[in-house]
Design a protein around this motif. Structure first.
Motif, PDB file in Angstrom:
ATOM      1  N   LEU A  52      45.620  32.465  43.978  1.00 15.89           N
ATOM      2  CA  LEU A  52      46.647  33.707  44.275  1.00 15.89           C
ATOM      3  C   LEU A  52      47.612  33.936  43.401  1.00 15.89           C
ATOM      4  O   LEU A  52      48.216  33.072  42.815  1.00 15.89           O
ATOM      5  N   ASP A  53      47.800  35.325  43.226  1.00 16.95           N
ATOM      6  CA  ASP A  53      49.113  35.664  42.260  1.00 16.95           C
ATOM      7  C   ASP A  53      50.267  35.746  43.121  1.00 16.95           C
ATOM      8  O   ASP A  53      50.411  35.395  44.134  1.00 16.95           O
ATOM      9  N   GLY A  54      51.522  35.860  42.251  1.00 17.68           N
ATOM     10  CA  GLY A  54      52.921  36.152  42.686  1.00 17.68           C
ATOM     11  C   GLY A  54      52.957  37.039  43.838  1.00 17.68           C
ATOM     12  O   GLY A  54      53.922  37.113  44.449  1.00 17.68           O
ATOM     13  N   ALA A  55      51.895  38.214  43.959  1.00 21.52           N
ATOM     14  CA  ALA A  55      52.105  39.310  44.846  1.00 21.52           C
ATOM     15  C   ALA A  55      51.282  38.969  46.225  1.00 21.52           C
ATOM     16  O   ALA A  55      51.041  39.626  47.166  1.00 21.52           O
ATOM     17  N   GLY A  56      50.503  37.691  45.949  1.00 23.78           N
ATOM     18  CA  GLY A  56      49.633  37.250  47.041  1.00 23.78           C
ATOM     19  C   GLY A  56      48.126  38.129  47.159  1.00 23.78           C
ATOM     20  O   GLY A  56      47.677  37.546  47.958  1.00 23.78           O
ATOM     21  N   ASN A  57      47.962  38.528  45.958  1.00 26.13           N
ATOM     22  CA  ASN A  57      46.710  38.987  45.849  1.00 26.13           C
ATOM     23  C   ASN A  57      45.814  37.759  45.294  1.00 26.13           C
ATOM     24  O   ASN A  57      46.263  36.986  44.885  1.00 26.13           O
ATOM     25  N   VAL A  58      44.372  38.141  45.591  1.00 30.43           N
ATOM     26  CA  VAL A  58      43.419  36.959  45.580  1.00 30.43           C
ATOM     27  C   VAL A  58      42.530  37.192  44.326  1.00 30.43           C
ATOM     28  O   VAL A  58      41.940  38.457  44.294  1.00 30.43           O
ATOM     29  N   TRP A  59      42.542  36.247  43.668  1.00 30.61           N
ATOM     30  CA  TRP A  59      41.564  36.273  42.313  1.00 30.61           C
ATOM     31  C   TRP A  59      40.472  35.479  42.225  1.00 30.61           C
ATOM     32  O   TRP A  59      40.721  34.263  42.544  1.00 30.61           O
ATOM     33  N   VAL A  60      39.328  35.874  42.061  1.00 27.93           N
ATOM     34  CA  VAL A  60      38.029  35.010  41.975  1.00 27.93           C
ATOM     35  C   VAL A  60      37.187  34.980  40.860  1.00 27.93           C
ATOM     36  O   VAL A  60      36.991  36.343  40.065  1.00 27.93           O
ATOM     37  N   ALA A  61      36.597  33.969  40.348  1.00 29.70           N
ATOM     38  CA  ALA A  61      35.891  33.876  39.491  1.00 29.70           C
ATOM     39  C   ALA A  61      34.301  33.874  39.888  1.00 29.70           C
ATOM     40  O   ALA A  61      34.002  33.316  40.885  1.00 29.70           O
ATOM     41  N   ASN A  62      33.818  34.831  39.361  1.00 33.01           N
ATOM     42  CA  ASN A  62      32.244  35.303  39.891  1.00 33.01           C
ATOM     43  C   ASN A  62      31.409  34.365  38.884  1.00 33.01           C
ATOM     44  O   ASN A  62      30.986  34.846  37.894  1.00 33.01           O
ATOM     45  N   SER A  63      30.738  33.458  39.420  1.00 31.39           N
ATOM     46  CA  SER A  63      29.631  32.636  38.464  1.00 31.39           C
ATOM     47  C   SER A  63      28.447  33.379  38.215  1.00 31.39           C
ATOM     48  O   SER A  63      27.828  33.165  36.990  1.00 31.39           O
ATOM     49  N   ALA A  64      28.173  34.536  39.151  1.00 33.22           N
ATOM     50  CA  ALA A  64      26.858  35.106  38.976  1.00 33.22           C
ATOM     51  C   ALA A  64      27.180  36.548  38.360  1.00 33.22           C
ATOM     52  O   ALA A  64      26.099  37.116  38.141  1.00 33.22           O
ATOM     53  N   GLY A  65      28.271  36.759  38.447  1.00 34.23           N
ATOM     54  CA  GLY A  65      28.498  37.813  37.950  1.00 34.23           C
ATOM     55  C   GLY A  65      29.167  38.347  36.381  1.00 34.23           C
ATOM     56  O   GLY A  65      29.415  39.364  35.949  1.00 34.23           O
TER      57      GLY A  65
END
Length: 305
Positions: A202-215
């Motif tokens: 999560l960043d400082g604005a509360g947005n969600v970041w995801v690492a995509n292993s298949a993409g």
């Protein structure tokens, strides 16, 4: 060998905690290593910190007191959580903390109340999320919290409102739970390029970041409603290869560990900076201005739809 790391920041500098897992629960490697973040010198003994139920440690998190929490998944045999003091002394019993639906635990996170949240990835026992009190007592039921699209839950994060975000590796989705373990309306969330998601932050604005292993990409979701911010193909950048872990620093840089490329990719200044309080009372974090002219890292681009 599988490794995860977490940075503990104090007035004395940065210490890195790493966990190592080997193929057998009884084999050497069921330990936690601490390195001095300033120079990489070992702080833990040559065998690492052991005990407290460590059995195929996978995920690691640190609470506000500096205690280290580790999820144990020794080929599905660990099914426990270990707690160590900041000096490596075990707090949890020799079998670790158990119950609350722990089954194939992977990711682990601590909420602002000090409760411990664990993503359970055990298809033969059901995909679930476990919550433990700060003393290791289970809060979640014996089957854990279930539903909400949980499918191969891999990693977990807690936002400032106490909501729980889970990356579903088998579901190409992200599940959000309330602090009570109930499903947030609209969850699970999809889109934004989610493909075999593993790491979540999560960043400082509360947005969600995801690492995509298949993409070979990174997804960003709006933390308020789960809607996709990144395009349908996700954000891409040079070097992204089966990305696994992800973290965001105090400058808004997104760091991604590439399991397929034996490398780390940095996306410069694309997220809201994360400011966390020091674990040392009275210490203050002072942000420094970024000098972008000295670091010409390309911004992420949208993948082809």
């Amino acid at each position: 060998m599988k490794r995860c790391f977490f940075r503990r920041i104090s007035a004395a500098g940065v210490a890195l905690f790493l966990v190592a897992i080997t193929s057998l629960p009884a084999a050497a490697g069921n330990s936690v290593t601490e390195l001095n973040g300033s120079n990489g010198n070992p702080i833990s003994p040559s065998t690492g910190f052991t005990g407290g139920g460590l059995a195929g440690p996978v995920g690691v998190a640190i609470d506000s007191s500096g205690n280290v929490w580790v999820s144990n998944n020794a080929n599905g045999l660990g099914n426990s959580v270990t707690e160590l003091k900041s000096d490596g002394t075990p707090i949890s019993p020799s079998s670790g903390f158990t119950g609350g639906g722990l089954a194939g635990p992977e990711g682990i996170a601590i909420d602002l109340a000090g409760n411990v949240w664990v993503a359970n990835n055990a298809s033969n026992k059901g995909d679930s999320v476990t919550e433990l009190k700060s003393d290791g007592t289970p809060i979640s039921p014996s089957s854990g919290f279930t539903g909400g699209g949980l499918a191969g839950p891999w990693s977990i994060a807690v936002d400032t409102s106490g909501n729980i975000w889970v990356a579903n590796n088998a579901g190409a989705s992200v599940t959000e739970l309330k602090s009570t373990g109930t499903l947030v309306p609209g969850s699970p969330f999809t889109g934004g390029g989610l493909s075999g998601p593993k790491g979540i932050a999560l960043d400082g604005a509360g947005n969600v970041w995801v690492a995509n292993s298949a993409g070979a990409s990174v997804t960003e979701l709006n933390g308020s409603d789960g809607s996709a911010i990144s395009p349908s193909g996700g954000f891409t950048a040079a070097g992204l290869s089966a990305p696994d872990g992800i973290a965001i620093d105090r400058s808004g840089d997104v760091w991604v560990a590439n399991a397929g490329g034996a490398s780390v990719t940095e996306l410069l200044g694309v997220a809201k900076p994360v400011i966390k309080p020091s674990l040392t009372p009275g210490a203050r974090l002072i942000g420094a201005k970024r000098r972008l002219s000295a670091r010409q890292t390309p911004a992420p681009t949208a993948a082809n739809d």
